[in-house]
Write a protein that holds these residues in place. Structure first.
Motif, PDB file in Angstrom:
ATOM      1  N   LYS A   1       5.125  13.517   4.636  1.00  0.00           N
ATOM      2  CA  LYS A   1       6.562  13.743   4.766  1.00  0.00           C
ATOM      3  C   LYS A   1       7.325  12.420   4.858  1.00  0.00           C
ATOM      4  CE  LYS A   1       5.919  18.081   7.333  1.00  0.00           C
ATOM      5  NZ  LYS A   1       6.124  18.764   8.644  1.00  0.00           N
ATOM      6  N   GLN A   2       6.713  11.451   5.570  1.00  0.00           N
ATOM      7  CA  GLN A   2       7.340  10.141   5.732  1.00  0.00           C
ATOM      8  C   GLN A   2       6.294   9.067   5.428  1.00  0.00           C
ATOM      9  OE1 GLN A   2       8.776  10.340   9.785  1.00  0.00           O
ATOM     10  NE2 GLN A   2      10.791  10.988   9.098  1.00  0.00           N
ATOM     11  N   ALA A   3       6.306   8.580   4.198  1.00  0.00           N
ATOM     12  CA  ALA A   3       5.313   7.576   3.802  1.00  0.00           C
ATOM     13  C   ALA A   3       5.693   6.209   4.364  1.00  0.00           C
ATOM     14  CB  ALA A   3       5.226   7.513   2.279  1.00  0.00           C
ATOM     15  N   ASN A   4       4.687   5.338   4.493  1.00  0.00           N
ATOM     16  CA  ASN A   4       4.955   3.970   4.917  1.00  0.00           C
ATOM     17  C   ASN A   4       5.838   3.269   3.892  1.00  0.00           C
ATOM     18  OD1 ASN A   4       3.512   3.980   7.328  1.00  0.00           O
ATOM     19  ND2 ASN A   4       1.585   3.510   6.301  1.00  0.00           N
ATOM     20  N   SER A   5       6.710   2.410   4.360  1.00  0.00           N
ATOM     21  CA  SER A   5       7.598   1.655   3.477  1.00  0.00           C
ATOM     22  C   SER A   5       7.854   0.301   4.119  1.00  0.00           C
ATOM     23  CB  SER A   5       8.919   2.396   3.278  1.00  0.00           C
ATOM     24  OG  SER A   5       9.626   2.466   4.516  1.00  0.00           O
ATOM     25  N   ILE A   6       8.432  -0.594   3.357  1.00  0.00           N
ATOM     26  CA  ILE A   6       8.748  -1.914   3.899  1.00  0.00           C
ATOM     27  C   ILE A   6       9.690  -1.796   5.085  1.00  0.00           C
ATOM     28  CG2 ILE A   6       9.999  -4.047   3.391  1.00  0.00           C
ATOM     29  CD1 ILE A   6       8.767  -3.952   0.592  1.00  0.00           C
ATOM     30  N   GLU A   7      10.692  -0.931   4.975  1.00  0.00           N
ATOM     31  CA  GLU A   7      11.636  -0.773   6.078  1.00  0.00           C
ATOM     32  C   GLU A   7      10.951  -0.192   7.309  1.00  0.00           C
ATOM     33  OE1 GLU A   7      14.639  -2.033   6.319  1.00  0.00           O
ATOM     34  OE2 GLU A   7      14.134  -2.891   4.375  1.00  0.00           O
ATOM     35  N   LYS A   8       9.997   0.700   7.107  1.00  0.00           N
ATOM     36  CA  LYS A   8       9.279   1.268   8.256  1.00  0.00           C
ATOM     37  C   LYS A   8       8.443   0.194   8.935  1.00  0.00           C
ATOM     38  CE  LYS A   8       6.139   4.978   9.651  1.00  0.00           C
ATOM     39  NZ  LYS A   8       5.331   6.140   9.200  1.00  0.00           N
ATOM     40  N   TYR A   9       7.781  -0.664   8.150  1.00  0.00           N
ATOM     41  CA  TYR A   9       6.993  -1.742   8.739  1.00  0.00           C
ATOM     42  C   TYR A   9       7.901  -2.705   9.507  1.00  0.00           C
ATOM     43  CZ  TYR A   9       2.754  -0.472   6.135  1.00  0.00           C
ATOM     44  OH  TYR A   9       1.639   0.180   5.649  1.00  0.00           O
ATOM     45  N   LYS A  10       9.075  -3.000   8.956  1.00  0.00           N
ATOM     46  CA  LYS A  10      10.005  -3.893   9.650  1.00  0.00           C
ATOM     47  C   LYS A  10      10.476  -3.280  10.967  1.00  0.00           C
ATOM     48  CE  LYS A  10      11.986  -6.576   5.832  1.00  0.00           C
ATOM     49  NZ  LYS A  10      13.236  -6.895   5.104  1.00  0.00           N
ATOM     50  N   LEU A  11      10.729  -1.981  10.945  1.00  0.00           N
ATOM     51  CA  LEU A  11      11.139  -1.293  12.169  1.00  0.00           C
ATOM     52  C   LEU A  11      10.039  -1.353  13.215  1.00  0.00           C
ATOM     53  CD1 LEU A  11      13.121   0.450  13.759  1.00  0.00           C
ATOM     54  CD2 LEU A  11      12.133   2.471  12.627  1.00  0.00           C
ATOM     55  N   ARG A  12       8.791  -1.147  12.778  1.00  0.00           N
ATOM     56  CA  ARG A  12       7.682  -1.214  13.730  1.00  0.00           C
ATOM     57  C   ARG A  12       7.482  -2.640  14.245  1.00  0.00           C
ATOM     58  NH1 ARG A  12       6.213   1.746  17.113  1.00  0.00           N
ATOM     59  NH2 ARG A  12       3.935   1.584  17.002  1.00  0.00           N
ATOM     60  N   LEU A  13       7.729  -3.623  13.400  1.00  0.00           N
ATOM     61  CA  LEU A  13       7.642  -5.005  13.861  1.00  0.00           C
ATOM     62  C   LEU A  13       8.689  -5.258  14.941  1.00  0.00           C
ATOM     63  CD1 LEU A  13       6.628  -7.881  13.785  1.00  0.00           C
ATOM     64  CD2 LEU A  13       8.038  -8.290  11.759  1.00  0.00           C
ATOM     65  N   GLN A  14       9.893  -4.780  14.714  1.00  0.00           N
ATOM     66  CA  GLN A  14      10.948  -4.938  15.707  1.00  0.00           C
ATOM     67  C   GLN A  14      10.556  -4.258  17.016  1.00  0.00           C
ATOM     68  OE1 GLN A  14      13.811  -6.682  15.338  1.00  0.00           O
ATOM     69  NE2 GLN A  14      14.615  -6.147  17.371  1.00  0.00           N
ATOM     70  N   GLU A  15      10.016  -3.048  16.914  1.00  0.00           N
ATOM     71  CA  GLU A  15       9.603  -2.320  18.119  1.00  0.00           C
ATOM     72  C   GLU A  15       8.447  -3.027  18.818  1.00  0.00           C
ATOM     73  OE1 GLU A  15      10.824   2.156  16.502  1.00  0.00           O
ATOM     74  OE2 GLU A  15       8.754   1.451  16.367  1.00  0.00           O
ATOM     75  N   GLY A  16       7.529  -3.577  18.043  1.00  0.00           N
ATOM     76  CA  GLY A  16       6.414  -4.309  18.634  1.00  0.00           C
ATOM     77  C   GLY A  16       6.885  -5.534  19.389  1.00  0.00           C
ATOM     78  N   LEU A  17       7.883  -6.242  18.825  1.00  0.00           N
ATOM     79  CA  LEU A  17       8.452  -7.400  19.500  1.00  0.00           C
ATOM     80  C   LEU A  17       9.164  -6.984  20.779  1.00  0.00           C
ATOM     81  CD1 LEU A  17       9.924  -9.208  16.363  1.00  0.00           C
ATOM     82  CD2 LEU A  17       8.058 -10.082  17.778  1.00  0.00           C
ATOM     83  N   GLU A  18       9.939  -5.918  20.709  1.00  0.00           N
ATOM     84  CA  GLU A  18      10.707  -5.479  21.874  1.00  0.00           C
ATOM     85  C   GLU A  18       9.805  -5.054  23.026  1.00  0.00           C
ATOM     86  OE1 GLU A  18      14.515  -3.704  19.318  1.00  0.00           O
ATOM     87  OE2 GLU A  18      12.983  -2.355  20.133  1.00  0.00           O
ATOM     88  N   GLN A  19       8.662  -4.447  22.697  1.00  0.00           N
ATOM     89  CA  GLN A  19       7.789  -3.909  23.743  1.00  0.00           C
ATOM     90  C   GLN A  19       6.528  -4.742  23.957  1.00  0.00           C
ATOM     91  OE1 GLN A  19       7.392   0.480  23.336  1.00  0.00           O
ATOM     92  NE2 GLN A  19       9.016   0.289  21.789  1.00  0.00           N
ATOM     93  N   ASN A  20       6.452  -5.898  23.269  1.00  0.00           N
ATOM     94  CA  ASN A  20       5.324  -6.819  23.430  1.00  0.00           C
ATOM     95  C   ASN A  20       3.992  -6.113  23.176  1.00  0.00           C
ATOM     96  OD1 ASN A  20       3.897  -9.175  23.998  1.00  0.00           O
ATOM     97  ND2 ASN A  20       3.949  -8.868  26.205  1.00  0.00           N
ATOM     98  N   LEU A  21       3.898  -5.467  22.007  1.00  0.00           N
ATOM     99  CA  LEU A  21       2.708  -4.707  21.634  1.00  0.00           C
ATOM    100  C   LEU A  21       1.977  -5.437  20.510  1.00  0.00           C
ATOM    101  CD1 LEU A  21       4.345  -1.159  21.646  1.00  0.00           C
ATOM    102  CD2 LEU A  21       2.862  -2.131  23.405  1.00  0.00           C
ATOM    103  N   GLY A  22       0.890  -6.131  20.866  1.00  0.00           N
ATOM    104  CA  GLY A  22       0.186  -6.970  19.905  1.00  0.00           C
ATOM    105  C   GLY A  22      -0.342  -6.226  18.704  1.00  0.00           C
ATOM    106  N   LEU A  23      -0.978  -5.085  18.909  1.00  0.00           N
ATOM    107  CA  LEU A  23      -1.557  -4.358  17.788  1.00  0.00           C
ATOM    108  C   LEU A  23      -0.473  -3.813  16.866  1.00  0.00           C
ATOM    109  CD1 LEU A  23      -4.060  -3.347  16.350  1.00  0.00           C
ATOM    110  CD2 LEU A  23      -4.081  -1.343  17.875  1.00  0.00           C
ATOM    111  N   VAL A  24       0.641  -3.385  17.427  1.00  0.00           N
ATOM    112  CA  VAL A  24       1.755  -2.898  16.611  1.00  0.00           C
ATOM    113  C   VAL A  24       2.310  -4.041  15.749  1.00  0.00           C
ATOM    114  CG1 VAL A  24       4.110  -1.984  16.677  1.00  0.00           C
ATOM    115  CG2 VAL A  24       2.357  -1.049  18.195  1.00  0.00           C
ATOM    116  N   ILE A  25       2.459  -5.214  16.344  1.00  0.00           N
ATOM    117  CA  ILE A  25       2.927  -6.381  15.588  1.00  0.00           C
ATOM    118  C   ILE A  25       1.947  -6.710  14.473  1.00  0.00           C
ATOM    119  CG2 ILE A  25       3.364  -8.872  15.721  1.00  0.00           C
ATOM    120  CD1 ILE A  25       4.347  -8.380  18.616  1.00  0.00           C
ATOM    121  N   ALA A  26       0.657  -6.698  14.789  1.00  0.00           N
ATOM    122  CA  ALA A  26      -0.358  -7.037  13.789  1.00  0.00           C
ATOM    123  C   ALA A  26      -0.341  -6.045  12.629  1.00  0.00           C
ATOM    124  CB  ALA A  26      -1.734  -7.058  14.448  1.00  0.00           C
TER     125      ALA A  26
END
Length: 585
Positions: free
Chosen positions: A106-131
């Motif tokens: 229903k919701q495939a991975n996309s560049i914008e989705k990866y960027k959003l997850r990177l932002q969330e990983g930075l905000e919450q200090n989540l190493g695996l999410v950033i990686a």
């Protein structure tokens, strides 16, 4: 799981067959569940670490993975645990008692989705999410500058301002041309992770406003900025800086304005203040001038209360080094720099480096002044200062206190930053930074007493140049400083490819849980090596070798570490490839 848009719906079997066990795995990777009289389909791989979700528990609409207890809404795939990522979900339909599943999420991975997850990983200090986000973005072909931009914007908008994390991220972006794809992922991940760690729990940083009203000449704004910094008025300095930016001052003009204030005092905060300013301007070059305000204002707080080295005892006694420098600076203010600077010959370069490493600081200061008066280019002098600082590292004896590695490291990275800035500006007062580095090299002289012997590539056993990874094997053992440097010298003497060595040194850094200074060391050595590699004479070749030996020795002294962070990056890469981590013994 990649699907073509023309692929038809998948026959998941009869509803009765799914009801019997409550779940069924189809098409090699989609889990179909019967729950509360409804049928649902999600990717069978837990997005956190890849565990099969059909082996989990489904209760009250929540699917729980049994490996790390990540929880997902079985309908939408949304996770209750931000560290886990959402699991892809699929449309389901029923026809004549048969369940059909649309193979397209229903919701495939996309560049914008990866960027959003990177932002969330930075905000919450989540190493695996950033990686995971970095791996996805790199594999999708997103440029390093675009990835880095997310980190710089986040880092400069939160916390107290520019710091080691942002410096690491910028430094790693600078060295990406030397690294393979695996190294690129590690470099970006490590840089972004350090930004996140330094911002954990930090509040948003809000900018002040520029001064209102009429245009103020840049010369007057520069004077105001320096005066504000002199009395440690960072709020006034920020408003003046924003005014200069809004009035259209160029990056080079802004660089001069800010660095003149930095060099009004000696070697601020062990060289970090100048180095951080240089990195911030390099970051803008990588992410775009539209981020100038947020980036440059993040530097101002560094000048609130830095250590001013002219106030330190060692700069004043037993030899007073402050007065001779101030006398030299007075001459610089009226120094008419030649329109076309004269190159220093290789023979003279060697003599200058010898003098820089001598025990005669006043003679060295006079030499630098005379060279500038005779038309020597400040950037070439700064390059020689960086070379002398690197030679200190090559000759650093391991019988010194281990913490003293930082003393010579600070001098080298500072000298490199000065070299980079003076390649762009030759403002007479900015040249003061050369002298600060000169004195710091003199003060470091005790770290070469006794001096370690410089490795001789011709005196070591033949090195297999086809295996640069041999250096990594040496660095698997602690304190292999001498052995690693000898191998590097032998590799270069045998005609080994310097680019392959630089990539290997990059992996030697990035496979460790390295601290801030190791990142500085590698990036500065790479940049200085590249400058010398533009020449083919014997002195330049020797200087380039010095940079490689300095990096090797420093990295060897700080390895190995537990290597936790690179392990997380490897997990993210393997998950992206679809590998099954849980099946390993």
């Amino acid at each position: 799981m990649q699907q073509t848009q023309s692929q038809p719906w998948i026959n998941a079997g009869t509803l009765t067959s799914i009801q019997e066990k409550g779940h069924k795995v189809i098409h090699g990777g989609i889990a179909v569940f019967y729950h509360e009289e409804q049928v649902y389909a999600v990717d069978n791989r837990c997005p956190h670490m890849g565990f099969p979700l059909h082996m989990g528990s489904l209760c009250d609409g929540i699917l729980t993975c049994h490996w790390h207890h990540a929880r997902f809404d079985v309908c939408s795939g949304g996770t209750l645990d931000p560290w886990a990522d959402d699991v892809p979900s699929y449309e389901v339909k029923m026809e004549n008692g048969v369940v059909w599943v649309n193979p397209h999420p229903k919701q495939a991975n996309s560049i914008e989705k990866y960027k959003l997850r990177l932002q969330e990983g930075l905000e919450q200090n989540l190493g695996l999410v950033i990686a995971k986000a970095v791996v996805g973005l790199v594999e999708a072909g997103v440029s390093a500058g675009e990835i880095m931009q997310v980190g710089i914007k986040f880092g400069t908008a939160h916390g107290r301002g520019w710091d080691s994390g942002l410096t690491i991220l910028t430094a790693m972006a600078n060295v990406l041309p030397k690294l393979d794809k695996a190294g690129t992922i590690l470099a970006l991940y490590q840089g972004l992770l350090h930004v996140a760690r330094n911002r954990s729990g930090a509040a948003a940083r809000h900018l002040l406003k520029p001064l209102p009203g009429a245009e103020v000449p840049l010369e007057r704004l520069t004077e105001w900025y320096r005066n504000c910094i002199e009395v440690r008025d960072t709020q006034g300095a920020e408003r003046v800086l924003l005014t200069a930016i809004r009035q259209g001052a160029s990056l080079e003009q802004l660089s001069e304005m800010m660095l003149l204030a930095v060099t009004d005092h000696f070697y601020l905060d062990g060289g970090h203040t100048f180095d951080f300013h240089n990195k911030a301007f390099e970051a803008i070059g990588l992410i775009g001038e539209e981020h100038t305000e947020q980036t440059l204002t993040s530097l101002v707080r560094l000048l609130a209360n830095p250590t001013r080295s002219e106030e330190l005892h060692q700069w004043q006694s037993p030899v007073n080094l402050v007065v001779p420098l101030k006398e030299a600076f007075a001459q610089l203010e009226s120094l008419p720099l030649a329109e076309s600077c004269a190159d220093i010959s290789a023979a003279d370069e060697k003599k200058i480096v010898v003098q820089l490493l001598s025990d005669e600081p006043l003679k060295t200061v006079n030499l630098v002044t005379e060279l500038l008066k005779s038309g020597a280019h400040p950037a070439q002098l700064a390059q020689l200062v960086a070379l002398a600082a690197a030679e200190r590292i090559v000759r650093f004896h391991t019988q010194n206190d281990f913490g003293d590695w930082l003393s010579i490291l600070h001098t080298f990275t500072y000298a490199h930053a000065v070299h980079e800035r003076l390649r762009r500006s030759t403002h007479p007062l900015l040249i003061r930074a050369i002298y600060h580095g000169v004195i710091r090299i003199y003060l470091d002289r005790f770290l070469n007493i006794p001096a370690a012997q410089r490795p001789d590539g011709s005196a070591v056993p033949a090195v297999d140049t086809s295996r640069p990874e041999r250096l990594l094997e040496i660095l698997d053992q602690r304190q292999q400083v001498k052995e690693a440097a000898q191998w590097t010298a032998g590799y270069l003497h045998a005609g080994g490819d310097p680019d392959a060595l630089l990539n290997t040194l990059g992996h030697a850094l990035l496979r460790e849980d390295a601290e801030f200074h190791s990142f500085q060391m590698y990036e500065a050595a790479v940049a200085e090596y590249d400058r010398w590699a533009m020449r083919s004479d014997a002195f330049a070749t020797h200087a380039g070798e010095t940079m490689l030996l300095a990096a090797t020795r420093y990295l060897a002294a700080h390895a190995p570490t537990p290597r936790e962070q690179p392990h997380i990056a490897r997990i993210a890469t393997r998950l992206h490839r679809g590998e099954r981590l849980f099946e390993e013994a």
